[in-house]
Design a protein around this motif. Structure first.
Motif, PDB file in Angstrom:
ATOM      1  N   THR A  86      -5.188  -5.633 -12.569  1.00  0.00           N
ATOM      2  CA  THR A  86      -3.710  -5.429 -12.718  1.00  0.00           C
ATOM      3  C   THR A  86      -3.045  -4.335 -13.643  1.00  0.00           C
ATOM      4  O   THR A  86      -1.981  -4.532 -13.853  1.00  0.00           O
ATOM      5  CB  THR A  86      -3.110  -6.738 -12.596  1.00  0.00           C
ATOM      6  OG1 THR A  86      -3.564  -7.483 -13.806  1.00  0.00           O
ATOM      7  CG2 THR A  86      -3.497  -7.636 -11.379  1.00  0.00           C
ATOM      8  N   SER A  87      -4.083  -3.967 -14.658  1.00  0.00           N
ATOM      9  CA  SER A  87      -3.242  -3.177 -15.674  1.00  0.00           C
ATOM     10  C   SER A  87      -2.551  -1.691 -15.218  1.00  0.00           C
ATOM     11  O   SER A  87      -2.988  -1.308 -14.060  1.00  0.00           O
ATOM     12  CB  SER A  87      -4.153  -2.878 -17.027  1.00  0.00           C
ATOM     13  OG  SER A  87      -5.083  -1.753 -16.311  1.00  0.00           O
ATOM     14  N   GLU A  88      -1.677  -1.347 -15.992  1.00  0.00           N
ATOM     15  CA  GLU A  88      -1.177  -0.006 -15.613  1.00  0.00           C
ATOM     16  C   GLU A  88      -2.083   0.931 -15.471  1.00  0.00           C
ATOM     17  O   GLU A  88      -2.228   1.890 -14.438  1.00  0.00           O
ATOM     18  CB  GLU A  88      -0.147   0.245 -16.592  1.00  0.00           C
ATOM     19  CG  GLU A  88       0.783   1.577 -16.319  1.00  0.00           C
ATOM     20  CD  GLU A  88       1.593   2.093 -17.187  1.00  0.00           C
ATOM     21  OE1 GLU A  88       2.355   3.011 -17.179  1.00  0.00           O
ATOM     22  OE2 GLU A  88       1.685   1.254 -18.231  1.00  0.00           O
ATOM     23  N   ASN A  89      -2.923   0.908 -16.170  1.00  0.00           N
ATOM     24  CA  ASN A  89      -4.058   1.898 -16.359  1.00  0.00           C
ATOM     25  C   ASN A  89      -4.808   1.791 -14.844  1.00  0.00           C
ATOM     26  O   ASN A  89      -5.447   2.933 -14.264  1.00  0.00           O
ATOM     27  CB  ASN A  89      -5.299   2.104 -17.303  1.00  0.00           C
ATOM     28  CG  ASN A  89      -4.464   2.620 -18.644  1.00  0.00           C
ATOM     29  OD1 ASN A  89      -3.552   3.244 -18.615  1.00  0.00           O
ATOM     30  ND2 ASN A  89      -4.968   2.210 -19.658  1.00  0.00           N
ATOM     31  N   GLY A  94      -5.882   4.252  -9.335  1.00  0.00           N
ATOM     32  CA  GLY A  94      -6.057   4.099  -7.987  1.00  0.00           C
ATOM     33  C   GLY A  94      -5.102   5.065  -7.318  1.00  0.00           C
ATOM     34  O   GLY A  94      -5.509   5.751  -6.262  1.00  0.00           O
ATOM     35  N   PHE A  95      -3.746   5.191  -7.827  1.00  0.00           N
ATOM     36  CA  PHE A  95      -3.244   6.141  -7.254  1.00  0.00           C
ATOM     37  C   PHE A  95      -3.756   7.438  -7.584  1.00  0.00           C
ATOM     38  O   PHE A  95      -3.415   8.519  -6.721  1.00  0.00           O
ATOM     39  CB  PHE A  95      -1.581   6.112  -7.703  1.00  0.00           C
ATOM     40  CG  PHE A  95      -0.900   4.815  -7.327  1.00  0.00           C
ATOM     41  CD1 PHE A  95      -0.805   4.680  -5.819  1.00  0.00           C
ATOM     42  CD2 PHE A  95      -0.504   3.889  -8.037  1.00  0.00           C
ATOM     43  CE1 PHE A  95      -0.163   3.487  -5.299  1.00  0.00           C
ATOM     44  CE2 PHE A  95       0.292   2.569  -7.542  1.00  0.00           C
ATOM     45  CZ  PHE A  95       0.247   2.665  -6.132  1.00  0.00           C
ATOM     46  N   VAL A 189       5.873  -0.928  -3.342  1.00  0.00           N
ATOM     47  CA  VAL A 189       4.487  -0.351  -4.061  1.00  0.00           C
ATOM     48  C   VAL A 189       4.851  -0.145  -5.547  1.00  0.00           C
ATOM     49  O   VAL A 189       5.883   0.264  -6.099  1.00  0.00           O
ATOM     50  CB  VAL A 189       4.015   0.988  -3.679  1.00  0.00           C
ATOM     51  CG1 VAL A 189       2.980   1.555  -4.530  1.00  0.00           C
ATOM     52  CG2 VAL A 189       3.637   1.102  -2.041  1.00  0.00           C
ATOM     53  N   ILE A 190       3.892  -0.688  -6.483  1.00  0.00           N
ATOM     54  CA  ILE A 190       4.045  -0.734  -7.913  1.00  0.00           C
ATOM     55  C   ILE A 190       3.548   0.552  -8.549  1.00  0.00           C
ATOM     56  O   ILE A 190       2.455   0.891  -8.721  1.00  0.00           O
ATOM     57  CB  ILE A 190       3.386  -1.827  -8.589  1.00  0.00           C
ATOM     58  CG1 ILE A 190       3.560  -3.361  -7.922  1.00  0.00           C
ATOM     59  CG2 ILE A 190       3.476  -1.877 -10.188  1.00  0.00           C
ATOM     60  CD1 ILE A 190       2.680  -4.324  -8.426  1.00  0.00           C
ATOM     61  N   ASN A 195       3.654   7.986 -12.662  1.00  0.00           N
ATOM     62  CA  ASN A 195       2.905   8.525 -11.545  1.00  0.00           C
ATOM     63  C   ASN A 195       3.287   9.648 -10.806  1.00  0.00           C
ATOM     64  O   ASN A 195       2.512  10.493 -10.422  1.00  0.00           O
ATOM     65  CB  ASN A 195       2.726   7.447 -10.457  1.00  0.00           C
ATOM     66  CG  ASN A 195       1.472   7.437  -9.726  1.00  0.00           C
ATOM     67  OD1 ASN A 195       1.898   7.689  -8.486  1.00  0.00           O
ATOM     68  ND2 ASN A 195       0.411   7.287 -10.127  1.00  0.00           N
ATOM     69  N   VAL A 196       4.780  10.128 -10.697  1.00  0.00           N
ATOM     70  CA  VAL A 196       5.115  11.291 -10.437  1.00  0.00           C
ATOM     71  C   VAL A 196       4.784  12.441 -10.955  1.00  0.00           C
ATOM     72  O   VAL A 196       4.199  13.281 -10.415  1.00  0.00           O
ATOM     73  CB  VAL A 196       6.759  11.286 -10.000  1.00  0.00           C
ATOM     74  CG1 VAL A 196       7.286  12.470  -9.674  1.00  0.00           C
ATOM     75  CG2 VAL A 196       7.165  10.276  -9.279  1.00  0.00           C
TER      76      VAL A 196
END
Length: 226
Positions: A86-89, A94-95, A189-190, A195-196
Motif C-alpha cells: 500500500t505504500s506510495e512507491n 504499479g501505474f 483510483v488512488i 503520476n501524471v
C-alpha cells in the motif's frame, strides 16, 4: 448479442481465484484463470478485455508480467493489480508498468466488481468515431488506438495514448495535472499528480523529437505546442 467482457484472473492463491471466478461469472463476465504469471503469458492475451493481476506471486511478479504485456506484447488491455502492498512507491510502480487500477487486499467482491465495471465502461465510452489526429509526421488513430511517426508504429500504454490524444486535441492550450487526472483516471483510483508527470516523461521519450513539444509549466500543467 450483448457484449460479454472476457476477464483473465492471475493469482497463485487457489481459494481467491475460485472466489473471484465464481462471483464474476455470476455477474455475467466470461472468466479464465491462471495460477502464475508464467501460465498467464502462454494465453492469448489479446482476447481479454481486462486482467486481474496479483502482484506478489511465486516466480514472476505481477509487475514484471504487466511490463512484458505492455512492452513485449504491446497490448493495452486494462490491468487491475490485486495486492497487499500500500505504500506510495508500490502504487506508483504499479501505474508505471502500465496498470490501470490498484485494489488493496483484503477487498470486498463488490468493490472488485465496481472497479471492473468502471474501467470497462470508461474504455467503451471513450471510443470515438474513426478519427485520426495528426501533427506533422505523427499520426494518432483514435479508433484503432495506434500511434505512428514517419509510418513507424510507436508502442504506448493506454494512459500514455490517452494523454497524447488529449493534448493533441487541445494543441496550444495548457491542461492542468488535476484535469488530466480527472479525464484519464477514474475518480476512485488512488493516483497523484506525480503520476501524471511520470507518464508524461515516458511519453516524451517514446515520441522522440516530438516529445520536446510537450511543454510543462508550473501551476498551469501541460501543453502540446502548435
Amino acid at each position: 448479442m450483448d457484449f460479454i467482457p472476457k476477464i483473465l484472473i492471475v493469482d497463485d492463491e487457489q481459494d481467491l481465484r475460485e472466489i473471484l471466478q465464481f462471483n464474476l461469472s455470476s455477474e455475467g463476465f466470461q472468466i479464465d484463470v491462471a495460477a502464475s504469471a508464467e501460465e498467464a503469458l502462454t494465453k492469448p492475451l489479446e482476447t481479454y478485455h481486462l486482467i486481474l493481476l496479483d502482484v506478489m506471486m511465486g516466480g514472476m511478479s505481477g509487475y514484471k508480467m504487466a511490463d512484458i504485456v505492455r512492452k513485449e506484447h504491446k497490448l493495452d488491455v486494462p490491468i487491475i493489480f490485486l495486492t497487499a502492498k500500500t505504500s506510495e512507491n508500490d502504487l506508483l510502480t504499479g501505474f508505471n508498468v502500465g496498470g490501470d487500477d490498484y485494489i488493496v487486499k483484503p477487498f470486498s467482491i463488490k468493490e472488485v466488481i465496481v472497479r471492473i465495471r468502471a474501467i470497462l465502461k470508461r474504455g467503451r465510452a471513450t471510443e470515438q468515431p474513426s478519427t485520426t489526429l495528426e501533427h506533422e509526421e505523427m499520426k494518432v488513430d483514435v479508433d484503432r488506438k495506434m500511434v505512428s511517426i514517419d509510418a513507424e508504429a510507436v508502442a504506448l500504454t493506454r494512459k500514455e495514448f490517452e494523454i497524447l490524444a488529449l493534448l493533441l486535441r487541445n494543441k496550444g492550450k495548457f491542461i492542468s495535472r488535476q484535469e488530466i487526472l480527472d479525464r484519464i483516471w477514474s475518480n476512485d483510483v488512488i493516483v497523484t499528480e506525480r503520476n501524471v508527470d511520470v507518464n508524461i516523461a515516458r511519453l516524451r521519450k517514446k515520441i522522440g523529437d516530438y516529445g520536446s513539444q510537450i511543454i510543462g509549466r508550473s501551476g498551469y500543467g501541460y501543453c502540446f505546442e502548435k
